[in-house]
Design a protein around this motif. Structure first.
Motif, PDB file in Angstrom:
ATOM      1  N   ARG A 117       0.841  -1.211   0.000  1.00 37.41           N
ATOM      2  CA  ARG A 117       0.000   0.000   0.000  1.00 37.41           C
ATOM      3  C   ARG A 117       0.870   1.252   0.000  1.00 37.41           C
ATOM      4  O   ARG A 117       0.559   2.245  -0.660  1.00 37.41           O
ATOM      5  CB  ARG A 117      -0.926  -0.004   1.216  1.00 37.41           C
ATOM      6  N   THR A 135       2.402   1.469  -3.725  1.00 38.82           N
ATOM      7  CA  THR A 135       1.482   1.641  -4.859  1.00 38.82           C
ATOM      8  C   THR A 135       0.203   2.403  -4.513  1.00 38.82           C
ATOM      9  O   THR A 135      -0.528   2.798  -5.422  1.00 38.82           O
ATOM     10  CB  THR A 135       1.080   0.267  -5.427  1.00 38.82           C
ATOM     11  N   GLY A 136      -0.061   2.583  -3.219  1.00 37.55           N
ATOM     12  CA  GLY A 136      -1.284   3.266  -2.817  1.00 37.55           C
ATOM     13  C   GLY A 136      -2.492   2.365  -2.726  1.00 37.55           C
ATOM     14  O   GLY A 136      -3.593   2.812  -2.394  1.00 37.55           O
ATOM     15  N   THR A 137      -2.313   1.079  -3.016  1.00 33.37           N
ATOM     16  CA  THR A 137      -3.414   0.116  -2.943  1.00 33.37           C
ATOM     17  C   THR A 137      -2.852  -1.272  -2.672  1.00 33.37           C
ATOM     18  O   THR A 137      -1.636  -1.494  -2.799  1.00 33.37           O
ATOM     19  CB  THR A 137      -4.217   0.107  -4.252  1.00 33.37           C
ATOM     20  N   THR A 138      -3.717  -2.192  -2.309  1.00 32.36           N
ATOM     21  CA  THR A 138      -3.277  -3.567  -2.078  1.00 32.36           C
ATOM     22  C   THR A 138      -3.927  -4.551  -3.043  1.00 32.36           C
ATOM     23  O   THR A 138      -3.709  -5.752  -2.930  1.00 32.36           O
ATOM     24  CB  THR A 138      -3.611  -4.005  -0.639  1.00 32.36           C
ATOM     25  N   GLY A 166      -5.210  -5.296  -7.302  1.00 33.48           N
ATOM     26  CA  GLY A 166      -4.977  -4.912  -8.686  1.00 33.48           C
ATOM     27  C   GLY A 166      -3.628  -5.373  -9.203  1.00 33.48           C
ATOM     28  O   GLY A 166      -2.765  -5.837  -8.450  1.00 33.48           O
ATOM     29  N   ALA A 201      -0.387  -3.438  -7.862  1.00 36.06           N
ATOM     30  CA  ALA A 201      -0.070  -3.814  -6.487  1.00 36.06           C
ATOM     31  C   ALA A 201       0.568  -5.195  -6.416  1.00 36.06           C
ATOM     32  O   ALA A 201       1.453  -5.436  -5.586  1.00 36.06           O
ATOM     33  CB  ALA A 201      -1.336  -3.779  -5.629  1.00 36.06           C
TER      34      ALA A 201
END
Length: 218
Positions: A81, A84-87, A89, A92
């Motif tokens: 996170r 990439t700012g997310t966990t 997709g 990520a």
């Protein structure tokens, strides 16, 4: 899922898998190659013997290799996170794929470099070659077939890892197989994705074998 629905879904999932494997392979090569070189050069009898550094690097690599990939996926979610700012997709998934493959490839690089004849290294040193020159001009070129073979094995492993990444919404063929083949009990989808993964692995392995053989007979 009808055939008309399955075909676009397969195309998108294959493209996502290719994206994950391509970028993680690139990062694995960029990080794993110098790590493998350090494992060899800092060992006793290496170009730059540093036993303490070798011990630390070896421990880090061993820990990375010992973690099952599915555990690594979950364990580094906060780091994923952060990067990439997310966990979830495709993007990520590249983070754990890379971290899982780098230690694996580093050991393969180490094995390939240790296969280079000691006499070649000593001959280069006798001619006054610097340590960096020995690595770049002797070790890496002589070990190139083994490096390519090791990278091929790593790519095959990454394809398998990418399928597991689907378990946490990583996208790709693994995600398609889980969401439709497993959760919706659509056996045909599961079979098609498995067959497609097998075909991709066979193509990658065959290509890697051809390149490695040609390099070994150059």
């Amino acid at each position: 899922m009808t055939f008309d629905e399955l075909l676009p879904a397969l195309w998108q999932a294959t493209a996502e898998t290719a994206q994950m494997v391509f970028w993680s392979t690139l990062l694995t090569a960029l990080l794993g190659l110098p790590l493998g070189v350090l494992l060899v050069t800092t060992d006793r009898g290496g170009l730059t013997p540093l036993p303490a550094v070798k011990a630390v690097l070896g421990a880090v690599v061993n820990v990375g290799r010992s973690l099952p990939f599915i555990v690594l996926l979950v364990a580094i979610l906060p780091f994923t996170r952060l990067v990439t700012g997310t966990t979830i997709g495709t993007v990520a998934a590249i983070v754990p794929l890379t971290l899982g493959a780098v230690p694996f490839y580093a050991r393969l690089v180490e094995t390939a470099l240790r296969g280079v004849g000691r006499e070649l290294v000593e001959a280069a040193q006798a001619m006054g070659a610097r340590r960096t020159t020995v690595v770049v001009k002797v070790l890496l070129p002589e070990a190139l077939p083994g490096l390519v073979a090791g990278l091929t094995v790593s790519v095959v492993a990454l394809i398998g890892y990418s399928a597991m990444a689907g378990a946490i919404g990583g996208g790709g063929l693994g995600d398609l197989a889980i969401r439709y083949g497993y959760q919706r009990f659509e056996t045909a989808v599961m079979i098609v994705t498995v067959v497609l993964l097998i075909v991709i692995v066979q193509l990658v392995q065959s290509l890697g074998d051809v390149v490695a053989r040609r390099l070994s007979h150059r």
